[in-house]
Enzyme design. Structure first.
Site, mmCIF file in Angstrom:
data_model
loop_
_atom_site.group_PDB
_atom_site.id
_atom_site.type_symbol
_atom_site.label_atom_id
_atom_site.label_comp_id
_atom_site.label_asym_id
_atom_site.label_seq_id
_atom_site.Cartn_x
_atom_site.Cartn_y
_atom_site.Cartn_z
ATOM 1 N N LYS A 134 5.764 -8.881 0.490
ATOM 2 C CA LYS A 134 4.523 -8.099 0.373
ATOM 3 C C LYS A 134 4.045 -8.071 -1.083
ATOM 4 O O LYS A 134 2.856 -8.225 -1.362
ATOM 5 C CB LYS A 134 4.732 -6.683 0.916
ATOM 6 C CG LYS A 134 4.852 -6.652 2.430
ATOM 7 C CD LYS A 134 5.350 -5.308 2.957
ATOM 8 C CE LYS A 134 5.590 -5.409 4.472
ATOM 9 N NZ LYS A 134 6.192 -4.195 5.039
ATOM 10 N N GLN B 266 8.615 1.290 2.705
ATOM 11 C CA GLN B 266 9.218 0.398 3.691
ATOM 12 C C GLN B 266 10.115 1.193 4.647
ATOM 13 O O GLN B 266 10.992 1.930 4.212
ATOM 14 C CB GLN B 266 10.031 -0.699 2.969
ATOM 15 C CG GLN B 266 10.613 -1.747 3.876
ATOM 16 C CD GLN B 266 9.537 -2.595 4.579
ATOM 17 O OE1 GLN B 266 8.538 -2.975 3.982
ATOM 18 N NE2 GLN B 266 9.756 -2.866 5.854
ATOM 19 N N ASP C 218 -0.496 1.695 5.160
ATOM 20 C CA ASP C 218 0.155 1.417 6.446
ATOM 21 C C ASP C 218 -0.558 2.144 7.586
ATOM 22 O O ASP C 218 -0.271 1.882 8.754
ATOM 23 C CB ASP C 218 1.619 1.878 6.400
ATOM 24 C CG ASP C 218 2.589 0.721 6.344
ATOM 25 O OD1 ASP C 218 2.148 -0.426 6.549
ATOM 26 O OD2 ASP C 218 3.790 0.966 6.097
#
Ligand code: NAP
Length: 304
Positions: free
Chosen positions: A54, A98, A121
């Site tokens: 990422k 994460q 997200d």
């Protein structure tokens, strides 16, 4: 009938190139470089690979990537302190924690600490709520979770209008199934959400023009569950052991038995190379959206 493969890898490469172009336009106009902060707590090997990818992807399209690693035994207060710092850092426009987190940390408390404007997200209750309300457009629109957003892009690209289609989503998670279903409702699909307690799942699936599998069960969907000509989006990423003597100890497979479903489907995403690359590309798109909004600039319309 024999399916067409939906090449998520190629589509994602195109989206990343578009994000890079839009980043350059934004940077020139606003004088700001979009920044993505990725937070990893602990040393899970798969998560380490994900966060590295990422960060690299963000840099490749002209953004700044901030890499924050905390030890697995970090207290909740340490994680929240870091998030508070990132929330108030003007060079950080997107924050991604994460998941999964180590067992002693509660993901919901950590996610809720993120400024919703920086929640790339799309998991914060404010963004989930806006999505539920169908509030997509404008500066107060939901930031949509990356995997369902990427899946919708592939569907739109393949089918054009989705209006009137019968869609079945297998899975009802906050991360994938529920937002996917909400997006498909907004596309005027008639949506059924199936889960582990669904009765006669094969029969439910056979009625769908669009079948999205997000159960985390390798090969769950068999070819004879797929309506001839249906479009199949396989979100699942599952590691399965390979026979001894193989090059690798495991391989990645989806939730769909690709060989049999390919024969029935009109179009189908492979695993790997389908939805997975779209998730990362949509993270970049969401980060640029967040950066635009935080600077009073209209964000690109990713869905057209
Ligand atoms: P999750 O939180 O474990 O949710 C799985 C969902 O599937 C649950 O709603 C569960 O039902 C349902 N389910 C499980 N077994 C089932 C069965 N036999 N029949 C019908 N429904 C069943 O998983 P997730 O986070 O949504 O992820 C789903 C899959 O997508 C995983 O393989 C994950 O690795 C993958 N994924 C891929 C990407 C990507 O970038 N491609 C991103 C995120 C996730 P209940 O609610 O009844 O338990």
């Amino acid at each position: 009938m024999s399916g067409n493969i939906i090449d998520g890898k190629a589509f994602a490469a195109g989206l990343r190139a578009r994000v890079a172009t839009e980043v350059a336009v934004f940077q020139k106009g606003a004088g700001v470089v979009p920044g993505l902060a990725v937070v990893l707590v602990g040393d899970d090997p798969a998560s380490q690979v994900y966060v590295r990818n990422k960060g690299k992807a963000a840099q490749a399209c002209g953004m700044t990537a901030f890499d924050h690693r905390l030890p697995a035994e970090s207290a909740e207060s340490d994680v929240l302190e870091l998030i508070t710092r990132l929330n108030s850092d003007p060079t950080v426009h997107g924050i991604l924690v994460q998941l999964p987190l180590p067992g002693h940390l509660q993901a919901s408390r950590v996610v809720e600490a993120i400024d919703p404007a920086k929640d790339v997200d799309g998991l914060h209750p404010v963004n989930a709520g806006r999505l539920a309300l169908g509030q997509f457009a404008g500066p107060d629109g939901a930031i949509v979770p990356c995997t369902p957003l990427g899946s919708l892009m592939l569907l739109r690209d393949r089918l054009g209008s989705l209006t009137g289609a019968n869609a079945v989503v297998i899975g009802r998670s906050i991360l994938v199934g529920l937002p996917m279903a909400r997006l498909l409702i907004a596309e005027n699909c008639t949506v059924t959400v199936a889960h582990s307690k669904t009765r006669d799942l094969p029969d439910v699936c056979r009625g769908s023009d669009i079948l999205v599998a997000a159960a985390g069960r390798p090969g769950l969907v068999e070819g004879d569950w797929v309506k001839p000509g249906a479009t199949v989006i396989d979100v699942g990423i599952n590691r399965v052991d390979t026979p001894s003597g193989s090059d690798r100890p495991y391989k990645l497979v989806g939730d769909v038995d690709f060989a049999t479903a390919f024969e029935a489907a009109g179009a189908i995403t492979p695993v790997p190379g389908g939805v997975g690359p779209m998730t990362v590309a949509c993270l970049l798109a969401n980060t640029l959206t967040a950066a635009c909004r935080q600077n009073g600039v209209e964000a690109p319309a990713w869905l057209g």
